[in-house]
Design an enzyme around this catalytic site. Structure first.
Site: not given
Length: 240
Positions: A127-128, A210, A213, A236
């Site tokens: 995702c990062c 985010c 997270c 990240c």
């Protein structure tokens, strides 16, 4: 910028180490003045609108009011982050072209369709990569140097950060003016200069990313322990 103002080639590690060491006894704005003049029109500030980065916005603006910044809009930022962005823009009169929004090539819906829903919960590194690293790589490809707000005492992965160094991952000069500073130094600066900051900092969020997270941190805990909770992950990938 004319050719005589541009560094002719990539500085050697030895040259950057000597340069970095020479700024160890100076203030962050001294290094910023050097970097902004040396890489004029070829340097950009990475801004998450966290405490360190808004302090740097203030310092940079005092030296070069036209210098650009970029931020990574992951589509999952807190409303408070957009609020401080707007307050920073208003406070310093930043032009639209100076504030560069970088986003993933995939919308959240496209990401969910290709990689599954709630990717941040199952594969946070991926995702990062999609929402941060790829857009970061695109924007840094346009510059010869970037400015970050990392500090050595934030995490073991940052403990050896130079004040100015070669970024091997993104292939450009990386300037870390606050590397020597503590959190207390940063907050003293913000208060002294009345710099707008993210109000989440007042609610036990020392490090803000985010919404999915980022969690508040108990007093005395590692400031980055609220990031990617339960994953043993504190970075990240921007600064590895």
């Amino acid at each position: 910028m004319n050719e005589t103002q541009q560094p002719a080639e990539r500085p050697s590690d030895a040259e950057l180490k000597a340069l970095s060491d020479s700024f160890e006894s100076q203030q962050p704005w001294d290094l910023l003045e050097y970097a902004l003049k040396t890489y004029r029109q070829r340097i950009v500030l990475a801004c998450s609108f966290g405490a360190e980065d808004v302090a740097l916005v203030d310092m940079v603006h005092r030296i070069d009011p036209d210098a650009p910044l970029f931020y990574l809009d992951t589509d999952f930022l807190f409303p408070e982050t957009f609020d401080v962005r707007d307050r920073i823009i208003a406070r310093y009169g930043l032009k639209p072209a100076q504030v560069i929004q970088m986003k993933s090539l995939l919308t959240p819906e496209q990401q969910a369709a290709r990689h599954g829903t709630m990717l941040w919960a199952s594969k946070p590194d991926q995702c990062c990569e999609l929402r941060k690293i790829e857009p970061l790589t695109r924007i840094l490809g346009e510059y010869a140097a970037w400015i970050t707000g990392i500090r050595r005492d934030q995490a073991p992965t940052r403990a050896n950060a130079g004040l100015i160094e070669w970024d091997k991952k993104f292939n450009l000069v990386k300037v870390n003016p606050l590397a020597r500073w503590s959190s207390e130094n940063v907050w003293t600066y913000l208060q002294l200069h009345e710099v707008p900051y993210n109000t989440l900092h007042d609610r036990n969020y020392p490090s803000i990313g985010c919404t999915h997270c980022t969690a508040p941190v108990l007093p005395g805990d590692d400031p980055r322990s609220g990031r990617w909770k339960n994953f043993g992950k504190t970075e990240c990938g921007l600064h590895k």
